[in-house]
Scaffold this active site. Sequence first.
Site, PDB file in Angstrom:
ATOM      1  N   ASP A  98       0.867  -1.163   0.000  1.00 11.75           N
ATOM      2  CA  ASP A  98       0.000   0.000   0.000  1.00 11.75           C
ATOM      3  C   ASP A  98       0.914   1.225   0.000  1.00 11.75           C
ATOM      4  O   ASP A  98       2.116   1.127   0.246  1.00 11.75           O
ATOM      5  CB  ASP A  98      -0.906  -0.035   1.248  1.00 11.75           C
ATOM      6  CG  ASP A  98      -2.116   0.892   1.102  1.00 11.75           C
ATOM      7  OD1 ASP A  98      -2.965   0.899   1.998  1.00 11.75           O
ATOM      8  OD2 ASP A  98      -2.186   1.632   0.094  1.00 11.75           O
ATOM      9  N   SER A  99       0.340   2.395  -0.270  1.00  8.60           N
ATOM     10  CA  SER A  99       1.165   3.608  -0.443  1.00  8.60           C
ATOM     11  C   SER A  99       1.525   4.253   0.885  1.00  8.60           C
ATOM     12  O   SER A  99       2.435   5.076   0.935  1.00  8.60           O
ATOM     13  CB  SER A  99       0.414   4.624  -1.307  1.00  8.60           C
ATOM     14  OG  SER A  99      -0.950   4.676  -0.913  1.00  8.60           O
ATOM     15  N   GLY A 100       0.817   3.894   1.950  1.00 10.33           N
ATOM     16  CA  GLY A 100       1.175   4.397   3.270  1.00 10.33           C
ATOM     17  C   GLY A 100       0.294   5.517   3.780  1.00 10.33           C
ATOM     18  O   GLY A 100       0.242   5.762   4.978  1.00 10.33           O
ATOM     19  N   GLY A 101      -0.416   6.208   2.895  1.00  5.22           N
ATOM     20  CA  GLY A 101      -1.250   7.327   3.326  1.00  5.22           C
ATOM     21  C   GLY A 101      -2.333   6.910   4.290  1.00  5.22           C
ATOM     22  O   GLY A 101      -2.570   7.550   5.307  1.00  5.22           O
ATOM     23  N   GLN A 196     -11.719   6.882  -5.220  1.00  9.54           N
ATOM     24  CA  GLN A 196     -12.233   7.440  -3.981  1.00  9.54           C
ATOM     25  C   GLN A 196     -13.618   8.046  -4.264  1.00  9.54           C
ATOM     26  O   GLN A 196     -14.228   7.719  -5.291  1.00  9.54           O
ATOM     27  CB  GLN A 196     -11.270   8.508  -3.428  1.00  9.54           C
ATOM     28  CG  GLN A 196      -9.957   7.934  -2.923  1.00  9.54           C
ATOM     29  CD  GLN A 196     -10.112   7.062  -1.674  1.00  9.54           C
ATOM     30  OE1 GLN A 196     -11.166   7.033  -1.026  1.00  9.54           O
ATOM     31  NE2 GLN A 196      -9.053   6.316  -1.333  1.00  9.54           N
ATOM     32  N   GLY A 223     -11.447   3.931   0.178  1.00 16.89           N
ATOM     33  CA  GLY A 223     -12.459   4.725   0.846  1.00 16.89           C
ATOM     34  C   GLY A 223     -13.651   3.929   1.342  1.00 16.89           C
ATOM     35  O   GLY A 223     -14.700   4.488   1.657  1.00 16.89           O
ATOM     36  N   ASP A 273      -7.689  -7.639   0.601  1.00 11.69           N
ATOM     37  CA  ASP A 273      -6.738  -7.805   1.698  1.00 11.69           C
ATOM     38  C   ASP A 273      -7.444  -7.442   2.990  1.00 11.69           C
ATOM     39  O   ASP A 273      -8.315  -6.549   2.982  1.00 11.69           O
ATOM     40  CB  ASP A 273      -5.514  -6.890   1.516  1.00 11.69           C
ATOM     41  CG  ASP A 273      -5.733  -5.541   2.183  1.00 11.69           C
ATOM     42  OD1 ASP A 273      -6.348  -4.674   1.551  1.00 11.69           O
ATOM     43  OD2 ASP A 273      -5.305  -5.361   3.348  1.00 11.69           O
TER      44      ASP A 273
HETATM   45  N1  LIG Z   1      -4.331   3.323   0.259  1.00 14.91           N
HETATM   46  C1  LIG Z   1      -5.485   2.970   0.818  1.00 14.91           C
HETATM   47  N2  LIG Z   1      -5.544   1.922   1.664  1.00 14.91           N
HETATM   48  C2  LIG Z   1      -6.766   1.623   2.250  1.00 14.91           C
HETATM   49  C3  LIG Z   1      -6.826   0.575   3.203  1.00 14.91           C
HETATM   50  C4  LIG Z   1      -5.594  -0.237   3.608  1.00 14.91           C
HETATM   51  C5  LIG Z   1      -5.642  -1.593   2.945  1.00 14.91           C
HETATM   52  N3  LIG Z   1      -4.772  -2.566   3.612  1.00 14.91           N
HETATM   53  C6  LIG Z   1      -3.363  -2.271   3.442  1.00 14.91           C
HETATM   54  C7  LIG Z   1      -2.503  -3.280   4.144  1.00 14.91           C
HETATM   55  C8  LIG Z   1      -1.047  -3.002   3.881  1.00 14.91           C
HETATM   56  C9  LIG Z   1      -0.350  -3.491   5.102  1.00 14.91           C
HETATM   57  C10 LIG Z   1      -1.303  -3.331   6.222  1.00 14.91           C
HETATM   58  C11 LIG Z   1      -2.684  -3.295   5.644  1.00 14.91           C
HETATM   59  C12 LIG Z   1      -8.056   0.312   3.792  1.00 14.91           C
HETATM   60  N4  LIG Z   1      -8.383  -0.559   4.777  1.00 14.91           N
HETATM   61  C13 LIG Z   1      -9.716  -0.368   4.996  1.00 14.91           C
HETATM   62  N5  LIG Z   1     -10.437  -0.987   5.912  1.00 14.91           N
HETATM   63  C14 LIG Z   1      -9.810  -1.893   6.875  1.00 14.91           C
HETATM   64  C15 LIG Z   1     -10.954  -2.220   7.843  1.00 14.91           C
HETATM   65  C16 LIG Z   1     -10.482  -3.128   8.899  1.00 14.91           C
HETATM   66  C17 LIG Z   1      -9.738  -2.648   9.975  1.00 14.91           C
HETATM   67  C18 LIG Z   1      -9.327  -3.529  10.959  1.00 14.91           C
HETATM   68  C19 LIG Z   1      -9.678  -4.873  10.887  1.00 14.91           C
HETATM   69  C20 LIG Z   1     -10.425  -5.343   9.795  1.00 14.91           C
HETATM   70  C21 LIG Z   1     -10.826  -4.467   8.802  1.00 14.91           C
HETATM   71  N6  LIG Z   1     -10.235   0.552   4.179  1.00 14.91           N
HETATM   72  C22 LIG Z   1      -9.218   1.006   3.433  1.00 14.91           C
HETATM   73  C23 LIG Z   1      -9.170   2.018   2.477  1.00 14.91           C
HETATM   74  C24 LIG Z   1      -7.939   2.337   1.898  1.00 14.91           C
HETATM   75  C25 LIG Z   1      -7.813   3.427   0.958  1.00 14.91           C
HETATM   76  O1  LIG Z   1      -8.799   4.116   0.627  1.00 14.91           O
HETATM   77  N7  LIG Z   1      -6.585   3.702   0.461  1.00 14.91           N
END
Ligand SMILES: Nc1nc2c(CCNCC3CCCC3)c3[nH]c(NCCc4ccccc4)nc3cc2c(=O)[nH]1
Length: 379
Positions: A98-101, A196, A223, A273
Amino acid sequence: MTPDTPADTFSFTLSATDGAARTGYVSTPRGRIRTPAFMPVGTVATVKGLYFDQVRAAGADIVLGNTYHLMLRPGAERVAKLGGLHTFMRWDGPILTDSGGFQVMSLSSLRKMSEQGVTFRSHVDGAYHEMSPERSVEIQGLLGADIQMQLDECVRLPCTDEEAERAMRLSLRWAERSKRAFETQPKGRAIFGIVQGGAVPALRVESARALADMDFPGYSIGGLAVGEPQEVMLAMIETVAPHLPTNKPRYLMGVGTPDDLLESVARGIDMFDCVMPTRSGRHALAFTRFGRINLKNARHAEDPRPLDEESDCPALRDYSRAYLHHLVRCEEMLGAMLISWANIHYYQQLMAGARAAIAAGRYADYVAQTKEGWARGDL
Ligand SMILES: Nc1nc2c(CCNCC3CCCC3)c3[nH]c(NCCc4ccccc4)nc3cc2c(=O)[nH]1
């Protein structure tokens, strides 16, 4: 992992569709990813509690690395000096980062968002960091990720339409900058644009169309899974999917429960994921064909049955619920390790069944039968 592809390029092949559901595979220089795919999260270069040979044996073709955590510790340049993330953690299949943001906004303390990027303080040592679209892509390149994400801004839901619009348009400008910065990277790697737009259909459509015009090799839907009800998430997928090219993979970020996965596959999602399988494993929650089983519950104290005697996963087949309950009560590491292993295997098996059902044109039956199993519960 399926037979390695000779390809030194990134591509997506659709093998079959069943309604809006699709099955196929993503080809990368490090191997193929069978879709629909669940991608285990390897946050700080480990899928928590598992060896990577267990991850592979469970059926995972790809794992995630975490740009935010790894840039803070041990540092992207250090991982590169050590040969990159594949060598560092000894996983030779594809890696997506992921990009980290998103992680900055959910994990770091002090942070400031601007047109240039996001500055924040490390939750590890308080040091200041600047994360721009260009720096994010550079970090993902240093890690050696096969599939990278544009830097984007994800707003929590509910939010105002103005807030959703502002973040969506910023993310589109960052998509251009990320894609341009990515052009210096070796062939065979891919960068995905991230759709988004909050829960506003018109914004979602505008975002998807603008990204499709930029011709990304793949598209993430971001999002979502940020606090909205499942029906809102599913409605946004239905809104976005028709505006994404059918011959490119679609990755729904951060999703989700087994039910979320089945319903999202039905609406055209190819990749997922979520930390759910491993995080739940550390909290004694097992996902099985019979639904969720909380192994903290005293009703398991003398139950000699395994979680699922028909499974080919040792964690599901060989250990009694009484033993798992005991390990959980004693807060033994092995409890979290076995239940995480069981959950990763269950998620992979759920996707393998979906791929076969789509190829056979019986996905609706597969969903119904799977949900019946969950509802029947744990006889
Ligand atoms: N760039 C970006 N990443 C998002 C992520 C992270 C996805 N996993 C990245 C991995 C890379 C390494 C770590 C994660 C998301 N994760 C969630 N929900 C998680 C909900 C959740 C939280 C806790 C437990 C279960 C579900 N929505 C997300 C939206 C975005 C988004 O718009 N943009």
